[in-house]
Design a protein around this motif. Structure first.
Motif, mmCIF file in Angstrom:
data_model
loop_
_atom_site.group_PDB
_atom_site.id
_atom_site.type_symbol
_atom_site.label_atom_id
_atom_site.label_comp_id
_atom_site.label_asym_id
_atom_site.label_seq_id
_atom_site.Cartn_x
_atom_site.Cartn_y
_atom_site.Cartn_z
ATOM 1 N N LEU A 1 50.381 142.172 22.398
ATOM 2 C CA LEU A 1 49.422 141.542 23.302
ATOM 3 C C LEU A 1 48.005 141.709 22.777
ATOM 4 N N GLU A 2 47.704 142.889 22.293
ATOM 5 C CA GLU A 2 46.369 143.166 21.755
ATOM 6 C C GLU A 2 46.106 142.359 20.486
ATOM 7 N N ARG A 3 47.134 142.169 19.673
ATOM 8 C CA ARG A 3 46.995 141.428 18.426
ATOM 9 C C ARG A 3 46.822 139.926 18.674
ATOM 10 N N GLU A 4 47.515 139.382 19.666
ATOM 11 C CA GLU A 4 47.532 137.939 19.887
ATOM 12 C C GLU A 4 46.374 137.418 20.745
ATOM 13 N N TYR A 5 45.903 138.221 21.679
ATOM 14 C CA TYR A 5 44.903 137.741 22.636
ATOM 15 C C TYR A 5 43.630 138.567 22.539
ATOM 16 N N PRO A 6 42.511 137.940 22.202
ATOM 17 C CA PRO A 6 41.257 138.672 21.993
ATOM 18 C C PRO A 6 40.771 139.437 23.233
ATOM 19 N N TYR A 7 41.091 138.953 24.425
ATOM 20 C CA TYR A 7 40.615 139.654 25.627
ATOM 21 C C TYR A 7 41.176 141.065 25.705
ATOM 22 N N PHE A 8 42.375 141.269 25.230
ATOM 23 C CA PHE A 8 43.034 142.562 25.353
ATOM 24 C C PHE A 8 42.717 143.510 24.192
ATOM 25 N N GLN A 9 41.882 143.095 23.260
ATOM 26 C CA GLN A 9 41.463 143.975 22.176
ATOM 27 C C GLN A 9 40.326 144.865 22.650
ATOM 28 N N GLN A 10 40.346 146.115 22.212
ATOM 29 C CA GLN A 10 39.286 147.028 22.608
ATOM 30 C C GLN A 10 38.047 146.746 21.764
ATOM 31 N N LYS A 11 36.923 146.536 22.446
ATOM 32 C CA LYS A 11 35.662 146.222 21.793
ATOM 33 C C LYS A 11 34.561 147.067 22.413
ATOM 34 N N CYS A 12 33.363 146.914 21.915
ATOM 35 C CA CYS A 12 32.193 147.543 22.519
ATOM 36 C C CYS A 12 31.510 146.521 23.415
ATOM 37 N N ASP A 13 30.957 146.991 24.530
ATOM 38 C CA ASP A 13 30.207 146.091 25.402
ATOM 39 C C ASP A 13 28.770 145.981 24.900
ATOM 40 N N ALA A 14 27.917 145.306 25.646
ATOM 41 C CA ALA A 14 26.532 145.084 25.234
ATOM 42 C C ALA A 14 25.746 146.384 25.123
ATOM 43 N N SER A 15 26.169 147.413 25.844
ATOM 44 C CA SER A 15 25.478 148.701 25.793
ATOM 45 C C SER A 15 25.964 149.577 24.650
#
Length: 136
Positions: free
Chosen positions: A74-88
């Motif tokens: 799920l994390e590999r296929e859909y960008p929403y479910f990948q862990q990222k950094c927010d604007a802060s």
């Protein structure tokens, strides 16, 4: 009638002038507040409660042993479910946290604000997870 239109036009000009001049010194700009949530602790607690290496029995292993494979896909296929950094610059939720939030809502029929206590997840994030899961 013309007198009323003149008053409306002059009121509009005064309001647009006030907007164009920006905030006055008596009206300082307000900054958004950022709620610091302990997401790392929430993730560690989740992993300890559900995904530790000490399984209780083989039935659990048979039924739920492949969840990490599903979360990875799920994390590999859909960008929403990948862990990222927010604007802060802070890391946001992992795929496991988002899916656990989703499953708790669907399984228990709870409202979206239920995950704030256990997963430290805001109501809006839970709603976004629901939307992204069903619209992808």
């Amino acid at each position: 009638m013309a007198e009323q239109e003149g008053k409306i036009i002059s009121a509009f000009r005064a309001a647009s002038h006030k907007i164009a001049s920006g905030p006055t010194s008596s009206q300082p700009r307000r900054r958004r507040s950022y709620i610091i949530r302990d997401l790392v602790d929430a993730n560690d607690r989740l992993m300890k409660h559900y995904f530790n290496d000490t399984r209780l029995d083989t039935k659990f292993e048979h039924r739920f042993g492949y969840l990490d494979v599903y979360f990875s896909a799920l994390e590999r296929e859909y960008p929403y479910f990948q862990q990222k950094c927010d604007a802060s610059g802070y890391l946001v939720f992992t795929a496991i946290q988002k899916c656990t939030s989703l499953l708790r809502i669907l399984a228990y029929g709870n409202t979206t604000d239920i995950n704030d206590e256990y997963l430290k997840m805001a109501e809006k994030t839970t709603r976004d997870t629901l939307e992204n899961f069903f619209h992808q």
